[in-house]
Design an enzyme around this catalytic site. Structure first.
Site, PDB file in Angstrom:
ATOM      1  CG  LEU A 100      -1.979  -1.064   1.335  1.00 26.04           C
ATOM      2  CD1 LEU A 100      -2.682  -0.984   2.688  1.00 26.04           C
ATOM      3  CD2 LEU A 100      -2.990  -0.947   0.201  1.00 26.04           C
ATOM      4  CG  ASP A 101       0.274   4.253  -2.870  1.00 25.74           C
ATOM      5  OD1 ASP A 101       1.075   3.415  -3.332  1.00 25.74           O
ATOM      6  OD2 ASP A 101      -0.632   4.778  -3.538  1.00 25.74           O
ATOM      7  CB  ALA A 102       3.617   6.514   2.372  1.00 26.91           C
ATOM      8  CG  HIS A 183       0.750   5.374  -7.216  1.00 25.42           C
ATOM      9  ND1 HIS A 183       0.802   5.077  -5.866  1.00 25.42           N
ATOM     10  CD2 HIS A 183       1.891   6.061  -7.495  1.00 25.42           C
ATOM     11  CE1 HIS A 183       1.929   5.557  -5.348  1.00 25.42           C
ATOM     12  NE2 HIS A 183       2.615   6.149  -6.315  1.00 25.42           N
TER      13      HIS A 183
END
Length: 230
Positions: A100-102, A183
């Site tokens: 997962l993205d930050a 993304h």
């Protein structure tokens, strides 16, 4: 099995390091402090290191409620990683099954079972992931149909696989995808002229995030939960 060999396998240390651990009096066998690595231990013995039970059991599987601001990496020069939230022996041997993205929160899976994680991340298995999405602008009326048909992401050569959008209100929706492109959710909404303000993964396949886990908390998966993704 010799105790020092057991420690090497469970702690991921060398024989010399295992001897140092034993000399520090931080290892107990059935409640008794043991300092000799030559001691033979049975499969039934309860061996603890600094109060934590050590086992030679099979692969490990965890779910974490990933908070915002931590990255899905073992090391990062600028941000804390999800692995600092783990209190597990040999935690560095775990890997993430679907990053997962930050700034994205929600269900994160960690394991040391490569075949199991491959079923989650490999495009050919098309394991579904459902995200709760909050948008900057109202959701256009044709967004669901566009996602169902597939949209062209910038830099890609093929449209996305059909995705299901369930609108909650003008600015919030649930999106289920079958891929894991870089993304992807953010890029899908960008492709239809909107911007993701916040993103939360609720489920992977049939496995849902445990609602009792607070951000940053984690727990082992049950056998039934592990089987959901086999």
């Amino acid at each position: 099995m010799r105790l020092d060999k057991f420690l090497c396998e469970t702690l991921g240390v060398t024989r010399t390091q295992a001897s140092r651990v034993l000399k520090s009096e931080s290892v107990t066998v059935d409640g008794n402090v043991i300092k000799s690595g030559a001691v033979k231990v049975s499969e039934e013995a309860e061996i603890e290191f600094e109060g934590r039970l050590l086992t030679l059991s099979g692969p490990r599987y965890f779910m974490m409620h990933k908070p915002a601001g931590v990255v899905c990496s073992h090391e990062d020069a600028f941000n804390p990683t999800v692995f600092v939230l783990l209190d597990e022996v040999n935690g560095e041997k775990l890997h993430i099954a679907g990053r997962l993205d930050a700034d994205t929160t929600g269900l994160l899976l960690l394991t040391d079972d490569g075949q199991w994680s491959h079923r989650i991340t490999s495009p050919k298995h098309q394991c579904t992931k459902t995200y709760r999405v909050w948008l900057a602008d109202p959701i256009a009326a044709d967004t669901a149909s566009q996602f169902e048909q597939g949209v062209m992401l910038r830099g890609e050569k093929q449209v996305t696989l059909p995705a299901k959008l369930e609108q909650v209100d003008d600015y919030e929706a649930l999106l289920t995808i079958h891929e894991g492109k870089y993304h992807q959710v953010k890029r899908m909404f960008a492709a239809v002229g909107n911007k993701v303000e916040a993103l939360h993964r609720e489920s992977v396949g049939a496995l849902e995030l445990d609602e009792t886990l607070e951000p940053g908390e984690y727990r082992p998966l049950t056998d039934e939960e592990i089987a959901l993704l086999r």
